[in-house]
Design a protein around this motif. Structure first.
Motif, PDB file in Angstrom:
ATOM      1  N   MET A  29       4.317  -4.764   0.530  1.00 55.06           N
ATOM      2  CA  MET A  29       3.627  -5.481   1.607  1.00 55.06           C
ATOM      3  C   MET A  29       4.595  -6.428   2.310  1.00 55.06           C
ATOM      4  SD  MET A  29      -0.087  -6.264  -0.193  1.00 55.06           S
ATOM      5  CE  MET A  29      -0.150  -7.852   0.554  1.00 55.06           C
ATOM      6  N   TYR A  30       5.350  -7.176   1.541  1.00 54.14           N
ATOM      7  CA  TYR A  30       6.325  -8.110   2.118  1.00 54.14           C
ATOM      8  C   TYR A  30       7.324  -7.364   3.004  1.00 54.14           C
ATOM      9  CZ  TYR A  30      10.028 -11.561   2.494  1.00 54.14           C
ATOM     10  OH  TYR A  30      10.979 -12.419   2.984  1.00 54.14           O
ATOM     11  N   SER A  31       7.836  -6.272   2.495  1.00 54.87           N
ATOM     12  CA  SER A  31       8.805  -5.477   3.256  1.00 54.87           C
ATOM     13  C   SER A  31       8.202  -4.945   4.544  1.00 54.87           C
ATOM     14  CB  SER A  31       9.316  -4.313   2.397  1.00 54.87           C
ATOM     15  OG  SER A  31      10.103  -3.432   3.160  1.00 54.87           O
ATOM     16  N   VAL A  38      12.078  -1.886  11.207  1.00 56.70           N
ATOM     17  CA  VAL A  38      12.909  -0.917  10.460  1.00 56.70           C
ATOM     18  C   VAL A  38      12.035   0.162   9.831  1.00 56.70           C
ATOM     19  CG1 VAL A  38      14.461  -0.650   8.487  1.00 56.70           C
ATOM     20  CG2 VAL A  38      14.710  -2.616  10.009  1.00 56.70           C
ATOM     21  N   ASN A  39      10.965  -0.263   9.157  1.00 53.84           N
ATOM     22  CA  ASN A  39      10.079   0.695   8.507  1.00 53.84           C
ATOM     23  C   ASN A  39       9.308   1.523   9.534  1.00 53.84           C
ATOM     24  OD1 ASN A  39      10.783  -0.093   5.863  1.00 53.84           O
ATOM     25  ND2 ASN A  39       9.462  -1.867   6.054  1.00 53.84           N
ATOM     26  N   ILE A  77       0.207   0.753   5.930  1.00 53.11           N
ATOM     27  CA  ILE A  77       0.249  -0.643   5.486  1.00 53.11           C
ATOM     28  C   ILE A  77      -1.114  -1.060   4.927  1.00 53.11           C
ATOM     29  CG2 ILE A  77       0.431  -3.037   6.274  1.00 53.11           C
ATOM     30  CD1 ILE A  77       2.598  -2.081   8.250  1.00 53.11           C
ATOM     31  N   THR A  78      -2.185  -0.668   5.604  1.00 56.03           N
ATOM     32  CA  THR A  78      -3.534  -1.007   5.150  1.00 56.03           C
ATOM     33  C   THR A  78      -3.799  -0.421   3.770  1.00 56.03           C
ATOM     34  OG1 THR A  78      -4.309  -1.138   7.433  1.00 56.03           O
ATOM     35  CG2 THR A  78      -5.991  -0.845   5.720  1.00 56.03           C
ATOM     36  N   LEU A  79      -3.413   0.830   3.570  1.00 58.18           N
ATOM     37  CA  LEU A  79      -3.577   1.442   2.252  1.00 58.18           C
ATOM     38  C   LEU A  79      -2.778   0.682   1.193  1.00 58.18           C
ATOM     39  CD1 LEU A  79      -3.429   5.225   3.218  1.00 58.18           C
ATOM     40  CD2 LEU A  79      -5.383   4.014   2.210  1.00 58.18           C
ATOM     41  N   GLU A  80      -1.571   0.264   1.538  1.00 58.88           N
ATOM     42  CA  GLU A  80      -0.753  -0.490   0.586  1.00 58.88           C
ATOM     43  C   GLU A  80      -1.375  -1.847   0.266  1.00 58.88           C
ATOM     44  OE1 GLU A  80       3.638   1.446   1.341  1.00 58.88           O
ATOM     45  OE2 GLU A  80       3.080  -0.288   2.537  1.00 58.88           O
ATOM     46  N   VAL A  81      -1.939  -2.501   1.248  1.00 60.20           N
ATOM     47  CA  VAL A  81      -2.613  -3.780   1.004  1.00 60.20           C
ATOM     48  C   VAL A  81      -3.819  -3.558   0.101  1.00 60.20           C
ATOM     49  CG1 VAL A  81      -3.986  -5.619   2.089  1.00 60.20           C
ATOM     50  CG2 VAL A  81      -1.806  -4.909   3.118  1.00 60.20           C
ATOM     51  N   ILE A  82      -4.610  -2.534   0.391  1.00 50.52           N
ATOM     52  CA  ILE A  82      -5.814  -2.269  -0.409  1.00 50.52           C
ATOM     53  C   ILE A  82      -5.450  -1.939  -1.852  1.00 50.52           C
ATOM     54  CG2 ILE A  82      -7.771  -0.689  -0.716  1.00 50.52           C
ATOM     55  CD1 ILE A  82      -7.875  -0.518   2.397  1.00 50.52           C
TER      56      ILE A  82
END
Length: 169
Positions: A29-31, A38-39, A77-82
Motif C-alpha cells: 500500500m505504501y509503495s 512508477v507502479n 490498489i483497492t484490492l490490496e487495501v482490502i
C-alpha cells in the motif's frame, strides 16, 4: 520464547505468519501510494501490450486508454487495501484468541482466510492469469510482474492452507 505446548506454538506461528503477510500488504500500500507514477507505468505498459514480441497479433487485447490504466491500477490498489485490512483484522483476532478454546481460535481465522483469498485473487488471478495469459506480460523483458507475483502466491497459498488447518486442540 517459552511455549507451554506445541499447540500453543502452532497458534503463535499462525498469528505471526499473518502479521508478516499483513506487513507485506502495508508495504505494498505504501509503495502504491508513494510511488504511484512508477507502479502506474508498469500497469500501463502491461495493459497496452506495447513491449510484447507479437503485439500486432494480439493488439485487439490491448487496453490503450490512459483513463482505463488509472482505473485498473486503482482497482488493484483497492484490492490490496482490502486484503491488507482483512489480514490485519485477522492477525488481531488470532492474537486476541491465542489462549482461547480451539473453537474460538478456529473461528477467529475467518478474516485472515478472507484476506488471503482476496490476495490470491489479486496476485494470481489479476496478475498471473489475466496479466500473463491475456496481456502476455511474460513476453515483456522490461514490464513483467510474472515472477514477482508468483513468489507472492507461492507464500500466500501454503499460508492459506496452514491457517485453515484445524490442528489446535
Amino acid at each position: 520464547m517459552i511455549f507451554s505446548s506445541t499447540d500453543q506454538l502452532i497458534r503463535v506461528s499462525k498469528a505471526l505468519l499473518m502479521a508478516f503477510f499483513s506487513f507485506f500488504g502495508l508495504l505494498m500500500m505504501y509503495s502504491n501510494f508513494t510511488d504511484y507514477s512508477v507502479n502506474h507505468e508498469y500497469v500501463a505498459h502491461i495493459l497496452s501490450m506495447d513491449t510484447v514480441s507479437d503485439k500486432v497479433r494480439y493488439s485487439y487485447r490491448a487496453i490503450t486508454s490512459p483513463m482505463m490504466h488509472h482505473r485498473i491500477y486503482w482497482a488493484i490498489i483497492t484490492l490490496e487495501v482490502i486484503y491488507t485490512l482483512y489480514c490485519l483484522l485477522g492477525t488481531y483476532q488470532l492474537f486476541r484468541t491465542i489462549n482461547s478454546s480451539a473453537k474460538d481460535f478456529h473461528e477467529a481465522k475467518k478474516f485472515s482466510i478472507a484476506g488471503l483469498l482476496i490476495a490470491i485473487f489479486t496476485y494470481y488471478v489479476c496478475l498471473q492469469v489475466i496479466g500473463v495469459e491475456w496481456f502476455n506480460m511474460d513476453e515483456s523483458t522490461d514490464w513483467n510482474y510474472q515472477d514477482w507475483a508468483r513468489h507472492i502466491v507461492d507464500f500466500i497459498f501454503p499460508l492459506l492452507v496452514y491457517i485453515t488447518l484445524k490442528t489446535e486442540r
